[in-house]
Design a protein around this motif. Sequence first.
Motif, PDB file in Angstrom:
ATOM      1  N   GLN A  51       0.817  -1.222   0.000  1.00 43.07           N
ATOM      2  CA  GLN A  51       0.000   0.000   0.000  1.00 43.07           C
ATOM      3  C   GLN A  51       0.849   1.271   0.000  1.00 43.07           C
ATOM      4  OE1 GLN A  51      -2.646  -1.604   3.347  1.00 43.07           O
ATOM      5  NE2 GLN A  51      -4.048  -0.287   2.217  1.00 43.07           N
ATOM      6  N   CYS A  94     -10.678   0.512   3.698  1.00 40.38           N
ATOM      7  CA  CYS A  94      -9.285   0.253   3.309  1.00 40.38           C
ATOM      8  C   CYS A  94      -8.630   1.587   2.992  1.00 40.38           C
ATOM      9  CB  CYS A  94      -9.271  -0.657   2.078  1.00 40.38           C
ATOM     10  SG  CYS A  94      -7.622  -1.052   1.499  1.00 40.38           S
ATOM     11  N   LEU A  95      -7.407   1.782   3.488  1.00 41.57           N
ATOM     12  CA  LEU A  95      -6.709   3.045   3.227  1.00 41.57           C
ATOM     13  C   LEU A  95      -6.457   3.247   1.734  1.00 41.57           C
ATOM     14  CD1 LEU A  95      -4.122   3.136   6.182  1.00 41.57           C
ATOM     15  CD2 LEU A  95      -6.164   4.555   5.909  1.00 41.57           C
ATOM     16  N   HIS A 136      -7.554  -9.354   6.112  1.00 36.20           N
ATOM     17  CA  HIS A 136      -7.655  -8.252   5.151  1.00 36.20           C
ATOM     18  C   HIS A 136      -6.250  -7.897   4.627  1.00 36.20           C
ATOM     19  CE1 HIS A 136      -9.258  -3.999   4.105  1.00 36.20           C
ATOM     20  NE2 HIS A 136      -7.950  -3.931   3.895  1.00 36.20           N
ATOM     21  N   GLU A 137      -5.279  -7.814   5.557  1.00 42.31           N
ATOM     22  CA  GLU A 137      -3.923  -7.420   5.154  1.00 42.31           C
ATOM     23  C   GLU A 137      -3.221  -8.535   4.370  1.00 42.31           C
ATOM     24  OE1 GLU A 137      -3.344  -4.409   5.325  1.00 42.31           O
ATOM     25  OE2 GLU A 137      -4.826  -3.860   6.822  1.00 42.31           O
ATOM     26  N   HIS A 140      -4.062  -8.277   0.909  1.00 41.77           N
ATOM     27  CA  HIS A 140      -3.250  -7.266   0.200  1.00 41.77           C
ATOM     28  C   HIS A 140      -1.950  -7.881  -0.342  1.00 41.77           C
ATOM     29  CE1 HIS A 140      -5.205  -3.380   0.531  1.00 41.77           C
ATOM     30  NE2 HIS A 140      -5.407  -3.518   1.822  1.00 41.77           N
TER      31      HIS A 140
HETATM   32 NI    NI Z   1      -6.711  -2.403   3.082  1.00 38.15          NI
END
Ligand code: NI
Length: 174
Positions: A51, A94-95, A136-137, A140
């Motif tokens: 990210q 989510c960022l 969630h991570e 990613h």
């Molecule tokens: Ni996220």
Amino acid sequence: MTIKKLITVPDEVLRKKSQPIEKITNDEKKLVNDMFETMYHHKGIGLASIQVGIPKRIIVLDVSQKEEKKTPLCFINPIVRKMSSEKSVYEEGCLSIPDTFIKIERPKTCLIEYIDIKGKKKVMECDNLLSTCIQHEINHLDGKLIIDYLSKLKKDLIIKKLSKAKKNPDRIVV
Ligand code: NI
């Protein structure tokens, strides 16, 4: 410590598969510090290194509530070893996907094997919010995003909306 620029949808970098860390050097330690700084700055509770544009299997998390003191967690090369059949549901943001919240059902508990920042192999039993966040991570790290849990139609709409928003110049109020 540096606040890094967040990569957001529709940037294809987010779809890259992150690579395992072979050795924890000063570069990784600096990256982890910068990731915490970036996550806290944006008021997130989790961040994967992709990210901020770096495809390494590193995750930082802090799921402590605001009034508690900070509980920073760092997972390197995390692997899900066990998952419960019992599920829990959270509305996830989510960022990397501004202003978007999606209800997702995930295993209520999971067992994560990982390496800590000192290079030590560890296992952690995660439940509820922590279980959802780590999953969630880890998504990613494999290039998977929360919008992938939606129908194609809904997903395309969100991508279109975010692509349009990105093209607009920054809004200012003076
Ligand atoms: Ni996220």
